[in-house]
Design a protein around this motif. Structure first.
Motif, PDB file in Angstrom:
ATOM      1  N   ARG A  42     -11.442 -57.601 -16.191  1.00 14.23           N
ATOM      2  CA  ARG A  42     -11.448 -57.144 -17.583  1.00 14.23           C
ATOM      3  C   ARG A  42     -10.523 -58.030 -18.410  1.00 14.23           C
ATOM      4  O   ARG A  42      -9.384 -58.255 -18.034  1.00 14.23           O
ATOM      5  N   PRO A  43     -10.965 -58.532 -19.564  1.00 16.42           N
ATOM      6  CA  PRO A  43     -10.138 -59.452 -20.355  1.00 16.42           C
ATOM      7  C   PRO A  43      -9.013 -58.782 -21.142  1.00 16.42           C
ATOM      8  O   PRO A  43      -8.167 -59.458 -21.708  1.00 16.42           O
ATOM      9  N   TYR A  44      -9.001 -57.469 -21.180  1.00 21.47           N
ATOM     10  CA  TYR A  44      -7.960 -56.736 -21.904  1.00 21.47           C
ATOM     11  C   TYR A  44      -7.565 -55.520 -21.052  1.00 21.47           C
ATOM     12  O   TYR A  44      -8.294 -55.120 -20.155  1.00 21.47           O
ATOM     13  N   PRO A  45      -6.413 -54.923 -21.318  1.00 20.87           N
ATOM     14  CA  PRO A  45      -5.937 -53.811 -20.486  1.00 20.87           C
ATOM     15  C   PRO A  45      -6.854 -52.589 -20.530  1.00 20.87           C
ATOM     16  O   PRO A  45      -7.491 -52.301 -21.540  1.00 20.87           O
ATOM     17  N   ILE A  46      -6.887 -51.866 -19.422  1.00 21.82           N
ATOM     18  CA  ILE A  46      -7.571 -50.571 -19.368  1.00 21.82           C
ATOM     19  C   ILE A  46      -6.791 -49.588 -20.225  1.00 21.82           C
ATOM     20  O   ILE A  46      -7.351 -48.799 -20.970  1.00 21.82           O
ATOM     21  N   ALA A  47      -5.478 -49.637 -20.107  1.00 17.29           N
ATOM     22  CA  ALA A  47      -4.563 -48.802 -20.904  1.00 17.29           C
ATOM     23  C   ALA A  47      -3.240 -49.539 -21.005  1.00 17.29           C
ATOM     24  O   ALA A  47      -2.949 -50.429 -20.198  1.00 17.29           O
ATOM     25  N   GLN A  48      -2.458 -49.176 -22.013  1.00 15.63           N
ATOM     26  CA  GLN A  48      -1.148 -49.788 -22.135  1.00 15.63           C
ATOM     27  C   GLN A  48      -0.176 -48.803 -22.762  1.00 15.63           C
ATOM     28  O   GLN A  48      -0.559 -47.930 -23.525  1.00 15.63           O
ATOM     29  N   TRP A  49       1.073 -48.948 -22.379  1.00 15.39           N
ATOM     30  CA  TRP A  49       2.156 -48.122 -22.864  1.00 15.39           C
ATOM     31  C   TRP A  49       3.152 -49.052 -23.529  1.00 15.39           C
ATOM     32  O   TRP A  49       3.530 -50.073 -22.972  1.00 15.39           O
ATOM     33  N   THR A  50       3.587 -48.694 -24.728  1.00 13.28           N
ATOM     34  CA  THR A  50       4.538 -49.515 -25.465  1.00 13.28           C
ATOM     35  C   THR A  50       5.937 -48.937 -25.322  1.00 13.28           C
ATOM     36  O   THR A  50       6.139 -47.731 -25.489  1.00 13.28           O
ATOM     37  N   TYR A  51       6.876 -49.798 -24.993  1.00  8.05           N
ATOM     38  CA  TYR A  51       8.271 -49.403 -24.829  1.00  8.05           C
ATOM     39  C   TYR A  51       9.136 -50.224 -25.781  1.00  8.05           C
ATOM     40  O   TYR A  51       8.835 -51.372 -26.063  1.00  8.05           O
ATOM     41  N   ALA A  52      10.207 -49.633 -26.246  1.00  2.39           N
ATOM     42  CA  ALA A  52      11.158 -50.332 -27.108  1.00  2.39           C
ATOM     43  C   ALA A  52      12.144 -51.082 -26.218  1.00  2.39           C
ATOM     44  O   ALA A  52      13.226 -50.594 -25.919  1.00  2.39           O
ATOM     45  N   VAL A  53      11.712 -52.252 -25.762  1.00  2.00           N
ATOM     46  CA  VAL A  53      12.569 -53.086 -24.926  1.00  2.00           C
ATOM     47  C   VAL A  53      12.764 -54.431 -25.612  1.00  2.00           C
ATOM     48  O   VAL A  53      11.954 -54.851 -26.440  1.00  2.00           O
ATOM     49  N   ALA A  54      13.828 -55.087 -25.231  1.00  2.00           N
ATOM     50  CA  ALA A  54      14.111 -56.414 -25.784  1.00  2.00           C
ATOM     51  C   ALA A  54      12.983 -57.368 -25.423  1.00  2.00           C
ATOM     52  O   ALA A  54      12.276 -57.186 -24.440  1.00  2.00           O
TER      53      ALA A  54
END
Length: 119
Positions: A42-54
């Motif tokens: 798959r050329p893009y993520p199935i799912a993604q989670w965004t975190y506030a990291v540096a």
């Protein structure tokens, strides 16, 4: 519906869902501030989670280590091939129970959970 049919119904449901899902196995990885669940083609993520990291190292690695990624890691481990193995087990349990008329409580509970509750 008898108990063996409940197991077969659950197995059929899992097979349909697994057949509609992205190719497996699935893995997770970091992409900047995104923790992504990806499939092999798959050329893009199935799912993604965004975190506030540096966004710079070594701070990014330190902050990522503190993120709760348990759900994504679990989803990756329980990809559709695992579901198909579960479906096979449910069908085999149903098939082997018919001559004896006995199905383990665990198998029935598993099937009912998949089927959405009591028969």
């Amino acid at each position: 519906m008898n108990l063996a049919d409940e197991l077969r119904t659950a197995a059929a449901k899992i097979r349909v869902l697994a057949g509609q899902a992205t190719e497996t196995p699935w893995t997770t990885h970091w992409n900047a501030q995104e923790y992504e669940l990806i499939g092999p083609s798959r050329p893009y993520p199935i799912a993604q989670w965004t975190y506030a990291v540096a966004t710079w190292e070594p701070k990014a690695s330190e902050q990522r280590a503190e993120c709760d990624t348990a759900d994504a890691d679990y989803i990756a481990a329980m990809h559709p091939l695992v579901g198909l193995a579960l479906a096979d087990w449910l069908d085999e349990t149903a098939r082997n129970s018919e001559p004896f008329g006995q199905i383990t409580t665990f198998a029935v509970e598993m099937a009912r959970t998949i089927n959405g509750g009591q028969p």
